[in-house]
Design an enzyme around this catalytic site. Structure first.
Site, mmCIF file in Angstrom:
data_model
loop_
_atom_site.group_PDB
_atom_site.id
_atom_site.type_symbol
_atom_site.label_atom_id
_atom_site.label_comp_id
_atom_site.label_asym_id
_atom_site.label_seq_id
_atom_site.Cartn_x
_atom_site.Cartn_y
_atom_site.Cartn_z
ATOM 1 C CD GLU A 127 -10.319 17.653 -5.224
ATOM 2 O OE1 GLU A 127 -10.998 17.896 -6.236
ATOM 3 O OE2 GLU A 127 -10.234 18.409 -4.265
ATOM 4 N N GLY A 266 -20.526 14.539 -6.044
ATOM 5 C CA GLY A 266 -21.386 15.158 -7.043
ATOM 6 C C GLY A 266 -20.721 15.252 -8.407
ATOM 7 C CB ALA A 267 -19.529 17.133 -10.456
ATOM 8 C CD GLU A 269 -12.388 20.541 -8.819
ATOM 9 O OE1 GLU A 269 -13.355 19.806 -8.591
ATOM 10 O OE2 GLU A 269 -11.590 20.904 -7.941
ATOM 11 C CG ASN A 270 -11.376 15.582 -13.637
ATOM 12 O OD1 ASN A 270 -10.729 15.349 -12.643
ATOM 13 N ND2 ASN A 270 -12.552 15.026 -13.881
ATOM 14 C CG HIS A 302 -18.980 23.899 -7.160
ATOM 15 N ND1 HIS A 302 -18.928 24.564 -5.951
ATOM 16 C CD2 HIS A 302 -17.968 23.005 -7.129
ATOM 17 C CE1 HIS A 302 -17.928 24.079 -5.242
ATOM 18 N NE2 HIS A 302 -17.322 23.124 -5.929
ATOM 19 C CD GLU A 303 -17.697 20.247 -9.789
ATOM 20 O OE1 GLU A 303 -16.454 20.360 -9.757
ATOM 21 O OE2 GLU A 303 -18.378 19.968 -8.779
ATOM 22 C CG HIS A 306 -13.676 23.965 -8.761
ATOM 23 N ND1 HIS A 306 -13.101 24.588 -7.676
ATOM 24 C CD2 HIS A 306 -14.496 22.998 -8.247
ATOM 25 C CE1 HIS A 306 -13.559 24.032 -6.557
ATOM 26 N NE2 HIS A 306 -14.407 23.072 -6.862
ATOM 27 C CD GLU A 325 -13.856 22.160 -3.500
ATOM 28 O OE1 GLU A 325 -14.911 22.714 -3.870
ATOM 29 O OE2 GLU A 325 -13.209 21.396 -4.242
HETATM 30 N N1 B3K Z 1 -13.407 18.830 -6.013
HETATM 31 C C1 B3K Z 1 -14.370 17.779 -6.060
HETATM 32 C C2 B3K Z 1 -14.419 16.947 -4.833
HETATM 33 C C3 B3K Z 1 -13.465 15.839 -4.798
HETATM 34 C C4 B3K Z 1 -13.723 14.965 -3.612
HETATM 35 C C5 B3K Z 1 -12.719 13.935 -3.465
HETATM 36 N N2 B3K Z 1 -13.000 13.014 -2.402
HETATM 37 C C6 B3K Z 1 -15.738 18.289 -6.329
HETATM 38 C C7 B3K Z 1 -15.976 19.706 -6.032
HETATM 39 O O1 B3K Z 1 -15.924 20.162 -4.920
HETATM 40 O O2 B3K Z 1 -16.195 20.425 -6.951
HETATM 41 ZN ZN ZN Z 2 -15.631 22.130 -5.500
#
Ligand code: B3K
Ligand code: ZN
Length: 873
Positions: A127, A266-267, A269-270, A302-303, A306, A325
């Site tokens: 992402e 930070g992380a 969410e794959n 949070h992850e 998602h 987000e």
């Molecule tokens: N969705 C990712 C953020 C990706 C950032 C890419 N530059 C983390 C998050 O918001 O959970």
């Molecule tokens: Zn997020």
């Protein structure tokens, strides 16, 4: 400036994809000098395309194309067009199979997007647009595909091979082995992930509400195994909370988390394979502070959240980023509020919003929650999209009430499951269940800038009528000169002279503001009340009401809303500090208002046990907050006023502070991480830090004793920080002792770097430069760059803003260095300089000229170019 400017992408140009990819089969062959990626794609023309064009444009960056095979026939170079950022094919059949083989070099990938190396492992970050660095693909979130992934690598070096979904096959030959993973859920390629490494794991399980058992694993490098328990517990709490509060159940049989040391954010969410910056997942009380414990819990949540708000229902295009987000931040923030103190969580969120997000919204990069355009999408992972986006969702929650909001979210997940949708689709669900017209409310998504609410009131004793006049306006922001009124929920309290709330005739005490000017009348009011406006910070606005200091001290002790009790204290302190800044500018003596001292005393004398709240109540507003409140930022006056206030507090209350500190210190030892214990520690350490900042004589001994006796990282690091802040005799020795104890722990050393980079005494430019040359520092590791360069520019006001501009030039040098290595991190570091217009003339000019120097550099990345060029406008 760049000769050819990067292209701007506009929301209004959105077109549905002309082609869809039903199936994506990937094979990764990993080697020490590169990786071969073979993709097998089932592609077809999109029946729902509008104005279909038979041109297939596949994104691809830094790839070496080795084979391109269409329906079994190898294409010749004259049958396609290859350029810097993609591959174009024309006149394609209705449905076909495309095989693409690319060769990539993860070892040389320092931008940490796509497939790269971190320590001894391979990992990915896709992402927003990282997948195009892996293979040619339709790298856009509205193309969702079923992925099957085979990873093949040397067995000894990479015993663990992970991807999304479930492992379905594996095998080995000679010293190589392979595993095939299948993800049953369709997903956009930004949710693709792969990890290969010599990892170990901690395992547990969770039984879902429908009784399915999910295997949970956290994969880490072997030496980090004892730092996984907290993340595992947090994950289980999150899974349970999402079932209870949103009715959302996890959908795969496996949930994996991997900790990686080189990570831009930070992380991530794959699907089924979350990848974390190690600093946001690893924690045990010996090595991590309470603040880290809370951050880990929040980010794990949070992850995880998602999985529904982001993965099952995803974004149509990147302008809709806040769809996932903003909603997910709102969800994680409510989760944390439920786990700990609701008021304290709100205070922390609002603090961030009012300092950093308001500054963004008032600066050159201001954009709406759903931006209209961008050059580089990575620059839009902002506080506006995340935090203001969450506030917008929170306002919907406030306007609809918890029950209707839940109905709306159920409808959203049900209706859009498996789809890529827009923020409008989200609002439409809320509209439908509540039967309310949210047309005006949608302006929160399209207008940028922070609305300002001016409130005046009048009380007529004879008729016992109290009136509130409320007006709203929003200043112009780049590209948006004129704003229309917003639909704003104002949660109101009218506090009577006895400290009790008067009953007011609005459901849930929420007044809805919809016009530029409105008056609200309250009858049968027997004496003039004090208004408590926007309780729990019910809208992300600036509130202007001419509170007297008496009214503020009254609210500090009587407001039934915890957030507003704290906010009254902050307003009081801010107004006192503003007077002091004016005096400093005028060269007059700085006086501390008696009312503030009395209010401060009553906080110190409060014998209640809401320690986390007391720690917040006694906090002197930060320099960043004060700067954001100022029309013109006068750095020296700001620092002078704040330091003088802290000194005065210590001069006045030292013995009381020390006594409170000692009682807390002796009544709590050990490593407990329950909310009460963490609250006590935060209060105790806030007292210690005040002693340090306020020049107390006794702080050196107290902090040194705490440093030596500490049984947990919160106490140890706070003590170190106090010694360094006070520049006490023992500081150098403590820094050395800390180094000796922890130099093998990369995450702990990040704190060691930051404590110094943030300090007046230890963070001189010379010392900070030396830190960047330290053996444990690495310019390729984002955490290290943030903990030294980022902390210096963002927190060390005195040294960063040196009048000779040396701090600005140092930052500019770093931005230019990182521009090549890691453009995303480089662009983030520009932030402090982008605020140049807000400063007094000399500093403003100096900041601008550092920015201009960056702008003149050749080969600026899109990321840096966008931020710098917009800031210079
Ligand atoms: N969705 C990712 C953020 C990706 C950032 C890419 N530059 C983390 C998050 O918001 O959970
Ligand atoms: Zn997020």
């Amino acid at each position: 400036m760049k000769e050819s400017q990067p292209r701007t992408i506009y929301l209004k140009d959105y077109r549905r994809p002309d082609f869809l990819i039903d199936e994506t089969h990937l094979r990764f062959q990993l080697f020490e000098d590169g990786a071969r990626v073979t993709s097998h794609l089932h592609i077809r023309q999109n029946p729902d395309a509008v104005d279909f064009r038979n041109v297939l444009r596949l994104d691809g960056v830094d790839l070496e194309l080795q084979h391109l095979v269409l329906d079994g026939r190898e294409l010749q170079p004259n049958e396609y067009v290859l350029d810097e950022d993609g591959l174009t094919l024309e006149r394609l059949p209705k449905a076909f199979v495309l095989n693409v083989v690319t060769w990539i070099k993860p070892q040389e990938n320092t931008c940490l997007e796509g497939l790269y190396r971190s320590s001894s492992m391979f990992c990915t970050q896709c992402e927003a647009e990282g997948f195009r660095r892996i293979t040619y693909y339709l790298d856009r979130p509205d193309v969702m595909s079923r992925f099957t992934t085979t990873i093949e690598a040397e067995k000894d070096r990479y015993p663990v091979l992970l991807s999304n979904g479930n492992p379905i096959e594996s095998g080995e030959s000679d010293n190589r082995h392979w595993v095939t993973w299948e993800d049953p859920f369709r997903k956009p390629c930004y949710l693709f992930a792969l990890v290969a490494g010599n990892l170990e794991f901690v395992e547990s399980h969770y039984d879902t509400m429908s009784g399915r058992r999910v295997q949970l694993r956290i994969y880490v490098e072997p030496h980090d195994l004892e730092k996984c328990d907290h993340a595992m517990d947090s994950l289980k709490r999150s899974m349970k909370w999402d079932e209870e509060v949103y009715g959302r159940e996890y959908d795969l049989d496996i949930f994996n988390i991997v900790a990686v040391s080189d990570f831009n954010m930070g992380a991530m969410e794959n699907k089924g394979l979350n990848i974390f910056n190690s600093s946001c997942v690893l924690a045990n009380p010996k090595t991590a502070t309470d603040a880290t414990f809370q951050r880990v819990e929040a980010i794990v949540a949070h992850e995880y959240f998602h999985n529904w708000s982001g993965n099952r229902v995803t974004c149509r295009d990147w302008f809709q980023l806040s769809l996932k987000e903003g909603f997910t931040v709102f969800r994680d923030s409510e989760f944390s509020a439920d786990m700990h103190s609701r008021a304290v969580k709100r205070i922390e969120d609002v603090n961030l919003l009012r300092t950093a997000q308001f500054a963004e919204d008032g600066g050159p990069m201001a954009h709406s929650v759903r931006p209209d355009s961008y050059m580089e999408i990575s620059n839009f992972y902002t506080l506006t999209v995340y935090e203001k986006g969450a506030e917008v969702v929170r306002m919907l929650h406030t306007l609809l009430g918890a029950e209707k909001f839940r109905e709306g979210s159920d409808l959203y997940f049900e209706r859009h499951d498996g789809q890529a949708v827009t923020t409008d689709d989200f609002v439409a669900c809320m509209e439908e269940v509540s039967q309310r017209d949210l047309t005006q409310f949608r302006r929160w998504y399209s207008q940028s800038g922070t609305p300002r609410i001016v409130v005046t009131d009048e009380y007529d004793e004879a008729s016992q009528v109290y009136r509130l006049h409320v007006s709203q306006s929003c200043p112009p922001t780049p590209g948006q000169e004129v704003k229309e009124p917003y639909h704003i929920p104002m949660k109101l309290g009218l506090v009577g002279s006895d400290g009790q709330d008067l009953a007011i005739p609005f459901a849930n005490d929420v007044i809805e503001l919809t016009q530029s000017e409105q008056t609200f009348e309250f009858s049968d009011v027997s004496s003039r009340p004090v208004p408590s406006l926007f309780r729990h910070f019910s809208a992300p606005v600036k509130i202007d009401y001419g509170y007297t200091r008496e009214q503020l001290t009254f609210l500090m002790s009587h407001d039934s809303d915890g957030f507003n009790r704290w906010d009254a204290g902050q307003r009081l302190a801010t107004s006192v500090l503003q007077d002091m800044m004016e005096a400093s500018l005028a060269g007059e003596a700085l006086q501390v208002d008696q009312a503030y001292l009395e209010a401060f005393r009553s906080v110190l004398e409060d014998k209640g046990d809401d320690y986390a709240m007391l720690a917040k109540m006694m906090a002197v507003p930060s320099l960043s907050f004060l700067a954001e409140q100022s029309d013109v930022i006068h750095v020296d006056a700001l620092i002078d006023a704040r330091e003088t206030l802290q000194k005065r507090l210590v001069a006045e209350f030292e013995s009381l502070i020390v006594e409170r500190y000692q009682v807390l210190d002796s009544s709590m030892k050990g490593t407990g991480t329950d909310s009460l214990t963490m609250g006590m520690r935060s209060y105790k350490n806030a007292l210690l830090m005040l002693l340090a900042a306020g020049g107390s004589e006794s702080v050196g001994d107290l902090a040194h004793r705490q440093f030596r006796a500490a049984e947990n990282m919160t106490d140890e690091l706070s003590a170190l920080n106090a010694l360094v802040t006070a520049a006490s005799e023992q500081a150098a020795q403590a820094l050395e002792a800390f180094y000796q104890r922890w130099h093998k722990d990369a995450l702990v050393m990040e704190s060691w770097f930051s404590v110094q980079a943030a300090s007046d005494a230890y963070g001189s430019l010379e010392n900070v430069k030396a830190l960047t040359e330290h053996d444990l520092f690495s310019e390729k590791n984002p955490n290290k760059v943030r903990s030294v360069v980022g902390v210096f520019a963002g927190q060390n006001w005195k040294q960063f803003h040196q009048a000779d501009a040396s701090g600005y030039e140092f930052l500019a040098d770093w931005i230019l260095k990182l521009n090549k290595l890691n453009p995303q991190i480089a662009a983030r570091l520009v932030t402090p300089l982008t605020r140049w217009k807000r400063y007094e003339p000399a500093r403003s000019e100096a900041m601008k000229s550092s920015l201009a120097r960056i702008a003149r550099a050749p080969d600026l990345s899109k990321d840096v170019y966008e931020v710098v060029s917009k800031s210079l406008k």
